[in-house]
Design a protein around this motif. Structure first.
Motif, PDB file in Angstrom:
ATOM      1  N   VAL B 200       0.840  -1.199   0.000  1.00 25.39           N
ATOM      2  CA  VAL B 200       0.000   0.000   0.000  1.00 25.39           C
ATOM      3  C   VAL B 200       0.877   1.252   0.000  1.00 25.39           C
ATOM      4  O   VAL B 200       0.611   2.230  -0.701  1.00 25.39           O
ATOM      5  CB  VAL B 200      -0.944  -0.006   1.227  1.00 25.39           C
ATOM      6  CG1 VAL B 200      -1.658   1.325   1.355  1.00 25.39           C
ATOM      7  CG2 VAL B 200      -1.946  -1.137   1.107  1.00 25.39           C
ATOM      8  N   ARG B 201       1.960   1.190   0.756  1.00 25.83           N
ATOM      9  CA  ARG B 201       2.835   2.347   0.868  1.00 25.83           C
ATOM     10  C   ARG B 201       3.515   2.654  -0.462  1.00 25.83           C
ATOM     11  O   ARG B 201       3.589   3.801  -0.896  1.00 25.83           O
ATOM     12  CB  ARG B 201       3.902   2.070   1.937  1.00 25.83           C
ATOM     13  CG  ARG B 201       4.769   3.249   2.287  1.00 25.83           C
ATOM     14  CD  ARG B 201       5.367   3.093   3.670  1.00 25.83           C
ATOM     15  NE  ARG B 201       6.325   2.005   3.741  1.00 25.83           N
ATOM     16  CZ  ARG B 201       7.644   2.158   3.527  1.00 25.83           C
ATOM     17  NH1 ARG B 201       8.119   3.346   3.235  1.00 25.83           N
ATOM     18  NH2 ARG B 201       8.459   1.126   3.591  1.00 25.83           N
ATOM     19  N   LEU B 202       4.015   1.630  -1.149  1.00 25.36           N
ATOM     20  CA  LEU B 202       4.730   1.913  -2.394  1.00 25.36           C
ATOM     21  C   LEU B 202       3.778   2.439  -3.451  1.00 25.36           C
ATOM     22  O   LEU B 202       4.124   3.296  -4.267  1.00 25.36           O
ATOM     23  CB  LEU B 202       5.500   0.684  -2.894  1.00 25.36           C
ATOM     24  CG  LEU B 202       4.769  -0.544  -3.381  1.00 25.36           C
ATOM     25  CD1 LEU B 202       4.528  -0.464  -4.884  1.00 25.36           C
ATOM     26  CD2 LEU B 202       5.631  -1.771  -3.092  1.00 25.36           C
ATOM     27  N   GLN B 203       2.554   1.951  -3.371  1.00 22.02           N
ATOM     28  CA  GLN B 203       1.552   2.413  -4.309  1.00 22.02           C
ATOM     29  C   GLN B 203       1.248   3.897  -4.045  1.00 22.02           C
ATOM     30  O   GLN B 203       1.153   4.698  -4.962  1.00 22.02           O
ATOM     31  CB  GLN B 203       0.337   1.536  -4.060  1.00 22.02           C
ATOM     32  CG  GLN B 203      -0.857   1.772  -4.869  1.00 22.02           C
ATOM     33  CD  GLN B 203      -1.998   0.993  -4.229  1.00 22.02           C
ATOM     34  OE1 GLN B 203      -1.897   0.542  -3.085  1.00 22.02           O
ATOM     35  NE2 GLN B 203      -3.059   0.834  -4.975  1.00 22.02           N
ATOM     36  N   ARG B 204       1.159   4.233  -2.774  1.00 15.78           N
ATOM     37  CA  ARG B 204       0.808   5.600  -2.426  1.00 15.78           C
ATOM     38  C   ARG B 204       1.976   6.548  -2.657  1.00 15.78           C
ATOM     39  O   ARG B 204       1.835   7.608  -3.244  1.00 15.78           O
ATOM     40  CB  ARG B 204       0.385   5.647  -0.948  1.00 15.78           C
ATOM     41  CG  ARG B 204      -0.337   6.918  -0.571  1.00 15.78           C
ATOM     42  CD  ARG B 204      -0.950   6.781   0.816  1.00 15.78           C
ATOM     43  NE  ARG B 204      -1.877   5.660   0.889  1.00 15.78           N
ATOM     44  CZ  ARG B 204      -2.031   4.896   1.966  1.00 15.78           C
ATOM     45  NH1 ARG B 204      -1.285   5.083   3.039  1.00 15.78           N
ATOM     46  NH2 ARG B 204      -2.906   3.918   1.960  1.00 15.78           N
ATOM     47  N   GLU B 205       3.189   6.119  -2.216  1.00 16.93           N
ATOM     48  CA  GLU B 205       4.330   7.023  -2.303  1.00 16.93           C
ATOM     49  C   GLU B 205       4.882   7.126  -3.708  1.00 16.93           C
ATOM     50  O   GLU B 205       5.491   8.113  -4.087  1.00 16.93           O
ATOM     51  CB  GLU B 205       5.441   6.567  -1.351  1.00 16.93           C
ATOM     52  CG  GLU B 205       5.059   6.766   0.105  1.00 16.93           C
ATOM     53  CD  GLU B 205       6.126   6.256   1.054  1.00 16.93           C
ATOM     54  OE1 GLU B 205       7.250   5.962   0.584  1.00 16.93           O
ATOM     55  OE2 GLU B 205       5.830   6.145   2.250  1.00 16.93           O
ATOM     56  N   ARG B 206       4.737   6.068  -4.498  1.00 16.82           N
ATOM     57  CA  ARG B 206       5.374   6.081  -5.808  1.00 16.82           C
ATOM     58  C   ARG B 206       4.368   6.130  -6.943  1.00 16.82           C
ATOM     59  O   ARG B 206       4.762   6.104  -8.114  1.00 16.82           O
ATOM     60  CB  ARG B 206       6.244   4.848  -5.970  1.00 16.82           C
ATOM     61  CG  ARG B 206       7.188   4.682  -4.796  1.00 16.82           C
ATOM     62  CD  ARG B 206       8.347   3.827  -5.159  1.00 16.82           C
ATOM     63  NE  ARG B 206       9.429   4.073  -4.223  1.00 16.82           N
ATOM     64  CZ  ARG B 206      10.695   3.787  -4.473  1.00 16.82           C
ATOM     65  NH1 ARG B 206      11.026   3.254  -5.631  1.00 16.82           N
ATOM     66  NH2 ARG B 206      11.620   4.034  -3.579  1.00 16.82           N
ATOM     67  N   GLY B 207       3.110   6.124  -6.604  1.00 23.86           N
ATOM     68  CA  GLY B 207       2.083   6.234  -7.638  1.00 23.86           C
ATOM     69  C   GLY B 207       2.113   5.108  -8.660  1.00 23.86           C
ATOM     70  O   GLY B 207       1.897   5.324  -9.850  1.00 23.86           O
ATOM     71  N   ILE B 208       2.412   3.909  -8.198  1.00 24.90           N
ATOM     72  CA  ILE B 208       2.503   2.785  -9.125  1.00 24.90           C
ATOM     73  C   ILE B 208       1.116   2.168  -9.304  1.00 24.90           C
ATOM     74  O   ILE B 208       0.397   1.942  -8.333  1.00 24.90           O
ATOM     75  CB  ILE B 208       3.481   1.730  -8.582  1.00 24.90           C
ATOM     76  CG1 ILE B 208       4.877   2.334  -8.473  1.00 24.90           C
ATOM     77  CG2 ILE B 208       3.493   0.491  -9.448  1.00 24.90           C
ATOM     78  CD1 ILE B 208       5.881   1.440  -7.802  1.00 24.90           C
TER      79      ILE B 208
END
Lengths: 313, 324, 331, 296
Positions: B200-208
């Motif tokens: 969830v974090r990488l999706q949120r922080e990196r917009g993937i």
């Protein structure tokens, strides 16, 4: 039936391959027969003529095709000694078979039995003893075993029980006395390999989940071992026995036959290679290839009979 | 959401040949994935759920081009990936990455963690060797591992840590789109939540953008904006996550939600489906779900429903005759 | 029906301790575990992988692979008889007939080269005086009981011809065949799809009532326990850290580990939440366990006492908890 | 950083690195295996001495009379023409190593690479072709094959080596093929694809290194098989041509044995048995230590 047919069809490329390799090795690059036929000091014309007769002036492909046609017609002609190849085979193959069969069977049967014992008492002294003997058996050269047994059993320094060499079989006692030492030697050497192989098969199977299930339902370990596990192990056992048949039937007897001077197919083939006796080689090679395909097919059928997971379709 | 979607899947299908007869000719096709279409916008997550054998993994593998589709298109930023040759595809591999299921099988046991995470950078020749080393350290830090981890081998790590290493590898090339096939199903509960939070974090922080494939609805809902439900190779329903879970329309979706064991609920309240998932070799006629459907109608046995947009009852689409 | 009504527990496990010899030294997989199971009740044994729950289950049938495993201490009394005191042959007879076990992988747990009919009849004839024919008829009726359609014909199928759910039903039929008093079910539905899992769990519950047996359900899935078990035991690092009635245990967990575990499970919620609560860190290495409470290193309520002294199970407001500072206790 | 680094860091102290360390540790715990290794090393030193010319140089000299008994000058006695049996046996040790190493290394490399290709492309024509080649070579009985190769490469001292390599790679090839079929479905191979690695890179970087446990064990088996086959082939007259080997000694001894002189036979047999036995023990221990099911 359809399955058997298809399996046989897939054997064709194999037969072609075996004949191609053996043709290349034994005939094309094999010994040049020209001078053996002509003796010393032939004229140039004679050389050309003989080479033509033997087909040496044709291309590789032409000669291979000619070789194949002879194979298909099962027309092997006469060996270079003038004897028809068929009668040569008819004489030598039975000798090899009765010579090798007892050792072959004993090796596998005793191998399975010893392996069963070792696996059943896994980790106990019986297992350790059997496996130690197996490693020793594996580490001795076949040739050394033959010589040692011969010294021990046939020579005047040893027990002197059996004939030293040769093959003069008229009756059953004759037969038994001539095969005794070869059989002992083959069995001894085979036992090391077979026992180890079969034991690893059994032990591997003992760790399967279904064994734990059977134990969880109270089946006795003896029954689990000799019924449930054994049936699963039949698959690798069958494969191993089957695939050693071609090796044993043609080649395995070579050492024994040449050491003991027994007129079997192994010795005949070996001599044919040395002397470049092409008709004999053709016959042996094609027989080998056919036997191999036959064994492969038979193996698959047996496999499917034992293992319900593989359907005959 | 008017911009062009990052990923558009159109009519994607995969048929595996079934051999038979004397010469092993192809006698039929097993429809592992059958005419599936959906879109994923940049930075959004589509969750794909279904039971084993429903084709969800095959679908994910086709998006990564680990498997060639039989028919259909995968448009990535407007480019049809299925038409690219190996070299052209290489450029897109940087932008599409994958996280796999098995934390034990997805890392090569004979290579150090550093080598594994660095490998994508080496293959695509990103930066100088020094840059790459620094990048590896950054990636390991992002997923919560120390820099020393780079010198060790996978067998020294736990399942959850290995999964983090796999995620670090997938992030190495700064992808825009990630396909995650059951990334947490092999993990223990307490570790599973750690890894889910990381995703969830990488999706949120990196917009993937993410395609998250799982058999577990509860897991999928935690990360997804939209959820698609597959049954026997077909997409039967797709809708925003909140909507599909509170107001499922397809009877299969409903049964699936109800079958998830929940804390604070007793057994009797659930819908238990009869029968089993039919084989994809011999799919039922009409709607593939009809033999098990509690609300089956005559039409379901003969006519296959198509995926249709829901009208007034919210966004999303469903393939069911109950909603004409 | 109610556990408390029964006069004596069916199974009484006391101080069960199991060790494994490994390359890295001796590992204590199960450490002084004690619990009771009453007739006809379903008890969940939950925990994460490596916590010793499966080893505990296997120990009850004395099925620990030995070597390397060994039960070094404790007693397992089934109706007052200590199973650990029996000789191997006596134990063999009780497996299947008094206490049976089913496993996670229905594919590999059945023998691939025998028909399921012959596998069930083999078990039946081992424990009961039956002719081949009687055993076969009984096997067919058992298959019908576990809702296998066309049971008579299915007897001649091989395991690979059945689906995963059907194979697990066959396992259950085998387990029922000799009317055991206790069934240990080790992750029986983990390998199955959710809809199949629901079917199999339903089936197990019905049959349990019909056959009046107790079930020890070993699983990692708290949801399954919540829905099927009357009582639950939570294991961590080889010990039981909390035990109690399922509803109470799950609604008001006393042990920080139980509480953390319950919170960290993703659930179907109407709204997405930003972040799942987590239990930080990871399970300690089984060969290198901390001296005090084994959860101390990950516990958010840890105090200095926890690092020195190992807590033992004690009763706190209805639950049994192994924690020095249980949550919500009125102390 | 957070809790993970500290825990993993603490673990690393007592568990330093690589799978090979673990294998080594397991191997060293196996007494039979270590004894085997020690014995092999002794043999190797004997062979090394021959290559360096430290000893065994007089193997062809006629240094004594016929069939001398064991003495300080001739530790194992002399043979029918008065050559020193000890020197010959030691010299033959180096021959055994030459044959064994050449055959084992080449057969393993060929078997490994071809097996990996067959497995990696299982189902395609490459695999079919390689399987066909393996079956064809398997179908021809070994000794006939060697004899045929020996005569077609008439006179070449390496005919035997060629024949053995051509036969011995097959076993390794089949095993590696089977293992690679398993490996290629592993997710790290998929991951390598997803990164964009080419198939050749995948085979050499990710697949072959993961078959190393098979390759090492197979090489040790090939070594033993080659030494044993050499004896029989030399006896049949299609083995070692120049130089001295245990096979040639045994061949020589068959005439002596009938006359009651056993030194030559016993020396060659025992030395050979010792090396093969030691290597078998070594290879068993390796196999146990590297079994991935036990290591991982």
């Amino acid at each position: 039936m359809q399955y058997v047919l298809r399996k046989m069809l897939t054997g064709i490329p194999l037969i072609l391959g075996v004949t191609l390799v053996s043709f290349a090795l034994m005939v094309y690059f094999g010994p040049d027969m020209t001078y053996q036929l002509l003796g010393k000091n032939p004229t140039a014309e004679q050389i050309i003529e003989v080479r033509h007769q033997l087909g040496y002036d044709q291309s590789f492909i032409q000669r291979y095709l000619a070789y194949l046609t002879e194979l298909i017609r099962l027309d092997f002609g006469n060996s270079s000694s003038g004897e028809p190849v068929r009668s040569l085979l008819a004489k030598t193959i039975p000798v090899s078979l009765i010579l090798i069969l007892p050792g072959f069977l004993l090796g596998h049967i005793l191998g399975v039995l010893l392996a069963l014992a070792a696996a059943f008492w896994r980790g106990r002294w019986a297992d350790k003893l059997i496996m130690a003997i197996a490693v020793i058996g594996m580490s001795v050269s076949f040739l050394i075993v033959i010589i040692a047994f011969q010294i021990l059993l046939c020579s005047s320094d040893g027990l002197n029980l059996f004939p030293v060499r040769g093959w003069n079989v008229q009756s059953l006692p004759d037969y038994l006395s001539y095969i005794a030492v070869p059989t002992l030697a083959t069995t001894f050497v085979a036992l090391g390999y077979e026992t180890r192989f079969y034991r690893s098969v059994f032990v591997e199977e003992m760790t399967r989940d279904y064994v734990r299930t059977a134990r969880a339902f109270g089946l006795s370990s003896r029954r689990i071992f000799f019924r449930s596990i054994f049936k699963n192990c039949l698959i690798p056992i069958i494969t191993r026995v089957m695939f050693s048949i071609p090796q044993v039937a043609i080649g395995g007897s070579l050492l024994i036959e040449s050491y003991f001077g027994i007129p079997g197919i192994g010795k005949a083939t070996y001599e044919a290679i040395i002397t470049g006796d092409q008709p004999v080689l053709k016959a042996v090679v094609s027989l080998t290839a056919i036997l191999f395909v036959f064994v492969m097919t038979l193996n698959d059928i047996l496999y499917r009979a034992v293992d319900p997971r593989v359907s005959l379709k | 959401m008017n911009a062009e979607p990052l990923v558009q899947v159109r009519g994607l299908s995969k048929y595996f040949p079934i051999h038979g007869g004397l010469f092993r000719r192809v006698v039929a096709g097993l429809k592992a994935v059958d005419d599936v279409s959906f879109v994923i916008h940049a930075g959004r997550t589509l969750g794909l759920v279904g039971e084993s054998g429903c084709g969800k993994s095959t679908l994910g593998r086709m998006l990564l081009r680990l498997q060639e589709p039989t028919a259909g298109q995968v448009l990535f930023a407007g480019e049809d990936l299925t038409r690219l040759d190996r070299r052209q595809m290489l450029a897109y591999r940087q932008r599409i990455q994958a996280v796999f299921q098995d934390p034990y099988g997805s890392l090569s046991p004979r290579r150090t963690v550093g080598q594994t995470v660095r490998e994508p950078l080496d293959v695509h020749r990103v930066g100088t060797p020094g840059d790459r080393q620094q990048r590896v350290d950054e990636l390991l830090a992002f997923v919560g591992l120390s820099a020393q981890a780079a010198h060790r081998y996978p067998h020294e790590f736990s399942g959850g840590q290995r999964q983090r290493i796999g995620i670090a590898r997938a992030l190495a090339l700064n992808p825009q789109f990630l396909v995650a096939d059951e990334p947490v199903s092999a993990l223990d509960v307490s570790v599973q939540s750690q890894v889910l939070n990381l995703i969830v974090r990488l999706q949120r922080e990196r917009g993937i953008a993410l395609l998250f494939i799982s058999h577990d609805l509860a897991v999928v809902q935690h990360v997804s904006d939209d959820i698609g439900v597959m049954y026997l190779g077909r997409l039967v329903e797709i809708a925003p996550a909140g909507q599909i879970l509170t107001a499922p329309r397809h009877p299969y979706t409903e049964a699936l939600i109800s079958a998830v064991p929940q804390i604070g609920r007793r057994m009797h309240s659930r819908i238990v489906l009869g029968g089993e998932v039919p084989s994809a070799r011999t799919p039922p006629s009409g709607c593939a779900f009809h033999p098990r459907c509690p609300r089956v109608m005559a039409v379901c046995r003969s006519v296959r429903p198509v995926l249709k947009k829901n009208g007034d009852e919210g966004s999303g689409s469903v393939a069911c005759h109950l909603y004409p | 029906m109610n556990a408390a009504d029964a006069p004596a527990p069916l199974l009484r496990v006391k101080d069960l301790t199991v060790e494994f010899r490994t390359m890295d030294g001796i590992v204590r997989a199960v450490d002084a575990v004690s619990f009771d199971i009453w007739p006809n009740e379903t008890v969940g044994l939950v925990g994460e992988s490596g916590c010793g729950k499966t080893v505990t289950g296997l120990s009850l049938l004395r099925l620990i692979p030995s070597p390397p495993g060994q039960i070094i201490n404790g007693s397992i009394e089934l109706e007052g008889l200590d199973l650990l005191s029996l000789d191997a042959g006596d134990m063999e007879k009780r497996r299947g007939s008094e206490i049976a076990m089913i496993f996670q992988e229905p594919m590999t747990s059945l023998n691939p080269v025998f028909t399921i009919g012959s596998q069930i009849t083999e078990v039946l004839r081992r424990h009961r005086q039956l002719s081949q024919r009687q055993a076969r008829e009984l096997a067919a009726s058992l298959l019908a009981k576990v809702s296998i359609p066309d049971a008579g014909r299915r007897l001649d199928d091989y395991p690979h011809q059945l689906s995963g759910g059907m194979r697990q039903r066959v396992m259950i039929a085998m387990a029922l065949s000799c009317n055991p008093k206790l069934l240990v079910a080790d992750e029986p539905t983990t390998a199955l799809d959710v809809t199949t899992q629901a079917q199999v769990l339903d089936q197990m519950r019905e049959l349990q009532n019909e056959f009046r047996m107790a079930v020890l359900l070993v699983t990692h899935d708290l949801g399954v326990v919540a829905e099927t078990c009357q009582r639950a035991l939570v294991m961590y690092c080889g010990s039981i850290v909390e035990a109690g009635k399922t509803e109470q245990l799950f609604s008001s967990p006393r042990h920080p580990y139980t509480a953390g575990l319950l919170a960290s499970i993703p659930r179907i919620r109407a709204e997405r939440i930003a972040e799942l609560p987590v239990i930080p860190g990871r399970v300690p290495d089984p060969g290198n366990l901390p001296a005090g409470c084994r959860f101390a290193g990950r516990c958010s309520h840890v105090q200095s006492r926890c690092h020195q002294e190992r807590p033992t199970l004690r009763s706190v407001n209805g639950n049994a908890v192994a924690c020095h500072y249980p949550l919500g206790a009125d102390i | 950083m957070n809790e993970f680094s500290s825990v993993a860091g603490a673990r690393a102290v007592n568990r330093r690195n690589s799978i090979w360390r673990k294998v080594l540790r397991k191997f060293l715990a196996d007494r039979t295996g270590v004894a085997g290794l020690a014995a092999v090393l002794v043999y190797f030193v004997a062979a090394l001495g021959v290559w360096c010319g430290w000893w065994g140089t007089d193997w062809a000299d006629l240094g004594g009379s016929k069939w001398e008994a064991v003495s300080a000058a001739h530790w194992f006695g002399t043979n029918i023409i008065g050559q020193d049996i000890f020197s010959r046996a030691i010299y033959a040790t180096s021959t055994a190593f030459e044959v064994g190493v050449v055959v084992a290394v080449l057969a393993t490399i060929i078997g490994g690479v071809l097996g990996a290709f067959a497995g990696f492309f299982a189902g395609s024509w490459i695999d079919e072709l390689l399987l066909w080649a393996m079956n064809v070579l398997d179908a021809i009985p070994f000794y006939l094959f060697v004899a045929a190769v020996a005569y077609s490469l008439a006179g070449s001292p390496y005919a035997m080596h060629v024949a053995m390599i051509t036969s011995f790679w097959i076993g390794t090839g089949r095993l590696v093929r089977g293992e690679v079929i398993k490996l290629r479905n592993m997710e790290y191979i998929e991951a390598a694809y997803a990164i964009g690695l080419s198939r050749f890179m995948i085979i050499f970087r990710h697949i072959l290194p993961n078959t190393s446990h098979i390759l090492l064990v197979q090489a040790s088996i090939a070594f033993v098989s080659a030494i044993k086959a050499e004896v029989i082939l030399s006896f049949l007259g299609i083995g070692i041509r120049d130089g001295m080997s245990w096979g040639l000694m045994i061949e020589e001894s068959t005439k002596e044995v009938l006359a009651g002189f056993y030194n030559n036979f016993i020396a060659a047999s025992l030395l050979m048995f010792g090396l093969v036995m030691a290597f078998n023990a070594l290879s068993d221990a390796l196999q146990d230590a590297m079994d991935p099911r036990k290591v991982a």
